[in-house]
Scaffold this motif. Structure first.
Motif, PDB file in Angstrom:
ATOM      1  N   VAL A  46       0.834  -1.198   0.000  1.00 18.29           N
ATOM      2  CA  VAL A  46       0.000   0.000   0.000  1.00 18.29           C
ATOM      3  C   VAL A  46       0.873   1.254   0.000  1.00 18.29           C
ATOM      4  O   VAL A  46       0.569   2.237  -0.681  1.00 18.29           O
ATOM      5  CB  VAL A  46      -0.971  -0.011   1.203  1.00 18.29           C
ATOM      6  N   GLY A  47       1.974   1.230   0.737  1.00 18.24           N
ATOM      7  CA  GLY A  47       2.890   2.370   0.760  1.00 18.24           C
ATOM      8  C   GLY A  47       3.505   2.645  -0.599  1.00 18.24           C
ATOM      9  O   GLY A  47       3.584   3.800  -1.042  1.00 18.24           O
ATOM     10  N   VAL A  48       3.928   1.598  -1.294  1.00 19.59           N
ATOM     11  CA  VAL A  48       4.487   1.770  -2.638  1.00 19.59           C
ATOM     12  C   VAL A  48       3.436   2.321  -3.592  1.00 19.59           C
ATOM     13  O   VAL A  48       3.710   3.217  -4.395  1.00 19.59           O
ATOM     14  CB  VAL A  48       5.069   0.434  -3.158  1.00 19.59           C
ATOM     15  N   ALA A  49       2.217   1.800  -3.505  1.00 16.86           N
ATOM     16  CA  ALA A  49       1.138   2.291  -4.368  1.00 16.86           C
ATOM     17  C   ALA A  49       0.837   3.759  -4.096  1.00 16.86           C
ATOM     18  O   ALA A  49       0.675   4.550  -5.038  1.00 16.86           O
ATOM     19  CB  ALA A  49      -0.115   1.444  -4.168  1.00 16.86           C
ATOM     20  N   LEU A  50       0.763   4.148  -2.822  1.00 15.66           N
ATOM     21  CA  LEU A  50       0.493   5.546  -2.489  1.00 15.66           C
ATOM     22  C   LEU A  50       1.614   6.475  -2.951  1.00 15.66           C
ATOM     23  O   LEU A  50       1.352   7.564  -3.458  1.00 15.66           O
ATOM     24  CB  LEU A  50       0.263   5.697  -0.987  1.00 15.66           C
ATOM     25  N   CYS A  51       2.853   6.045  -2.782  1.00 15.71           N
ATOM     26  CA  CYS A  51       3.979   6.863  -3.233  1.00 15.71           C
ATOM     27  C   CYS A  51       3.961   7.033  -4.746  1.00 15.71           C
ATOM     28  O   CYS A  51       4.210   8.126  -5.262  1.00 15.71           O
ATOM     29  CB  CYS A  51       5.300   6.246  -2.788  1.00 15.71           C
ATOM     30  N   THR A  52       3.655   5.964  -5.462  1.00 18.37           N
ATOM     31  CA  THR A  52       3.615   6.024  -6.921  1.00 18.37           C
ATOM     32  C   THR A  52       2.512   6.956  -7.402  1.00 18.37           C
ATOM     33  O   THR A  52       2.741   7.814  -8.266  1.00 18.37           O
ATOM     34  CB  THR A  52       3.404   4.615  -7.502  1.00 18.37           C
ATOM     35  N   VAL A  53       1.327   6.801  -6.853  1.00 16.95           N
ATOM     36  CA  VAL A  53       0.205   7.652  -7.253  1.00 16.95           C
ATOM     37  C   VAL A  53       0.465   9.105  -6.871  1.00 16.95           C
ATOM     38  O   VAL A  53       0.198  10.022  -7.655  1.00 16.95           O
ATOM     39  CB  VAL A  53      -1.112   7.135  -6.638  1.00 16.95           C
ATOM     40  N   PHE A  55       3.384  10.609  -6.508  1.00 17.49           N
ATOM     41  CA  PHE A  55       4.420  11.155  -7.386  1.00 17.49           C
ATOM     42  C   PHE A  55       3.842  11.530  -8.745  1.00 17.49           C
ATOM     43  O   PHE A  55       4.119  12.612  -9.271  1.00 17.49           O
ATOM     44  CB  PHE A  55       5.556  10.139  -7.553  1.00 17.49           C
ATOM     45  N   GLN A  56       3.027  10.664  -9.321  1.00 14.47           N
ATOM     46  CA  GLN A  56       2.442  10.948 -10.626  1.00 14.47           C
ATOM     47  C   GLN A  56       1.465  12.119 -10.557  1.00 14.47           C
ATOM     48  O   GLN A  56       1.381  12.917 -11.498  1.00 14.47           O
ATOM     49  CB  GLN A  56       1.739   9.701 -11.174  1.00 14.47           C
ATOM     50  N   ALA A  57       0.734  12.254  -9.464  1.00 17.02           N
ATOM     51  CA  ALA A  57      -0.202  13.369  -9.302  1.00 17.02           C
ATOM     52  C   ALA A  57       0.546  14.693  -9.200  1.00 17.02           C
ATOM     53  O   ALA A  57       0.159  15.689  -9.834  1.00 17.02           O
ATOM     54  CB  ALA A  57      -1.076  13.152  -8.077  1.00 17.02           C
ATOM     55  N   VAL A  58       1.607  14.723  -8.418  1.00 20.57           N
ATOM     56  CA  VAL A  58       2.403  15.943  -8.296  1.00 20.57           C
ATOM     57  C   VAL A  58       3.076  16.276  -9.624  1.00 20.57           C
ATOM     58  O   VAL A  58       3.121  17.441 -10.048  1.00 20.57           O
ATOM     59  CB  VAL A  58       3.446  15.803  -7.163  1.00 20.57           C
TER      60      VAL A  58
END
Length: 72
Positions: A46-53, A55-58
């Motif tokens: 879940v942490g990797v998924a949140l970081c990925t999303v 990063f892409q949003a920013v």
């Protein structure tokens, strides 16, 4: 979607534990599977998924729309 993940998590946890128990039974050296191993794996995923999303949003928010449309 998050509600579906919360409700399905215990079922997936049990299925994963059963699969790992069956797989580990064939080895000469046995090890125990504690509950925190599965919890740590879930928290990491879940942490990797949140970081990925995030990063892409920013990255999308900081992009210049004119430059993006020009390059398309």
């Amino acid at each position: 979607m998050a509600a579906a993940m919360k409700s399905d998590f215990p079922e997936v946890l049990q299925a994963g534990r059963r699969a790992m128990d069956r797989w580990l039974q064939d080895f000469a050296y046995q090890t125990s599977l504690d509950w925190w191993i599965f919890l740590a794996a879930a928290v990491f995923a879940v942490g990797v998924a949140l970081c990925t999303v995030s990063f892409q949003a920013v990255k999308a928010a900081r992009a210049n729309p004119a430059r993006t449309l020009k390059s398309e």
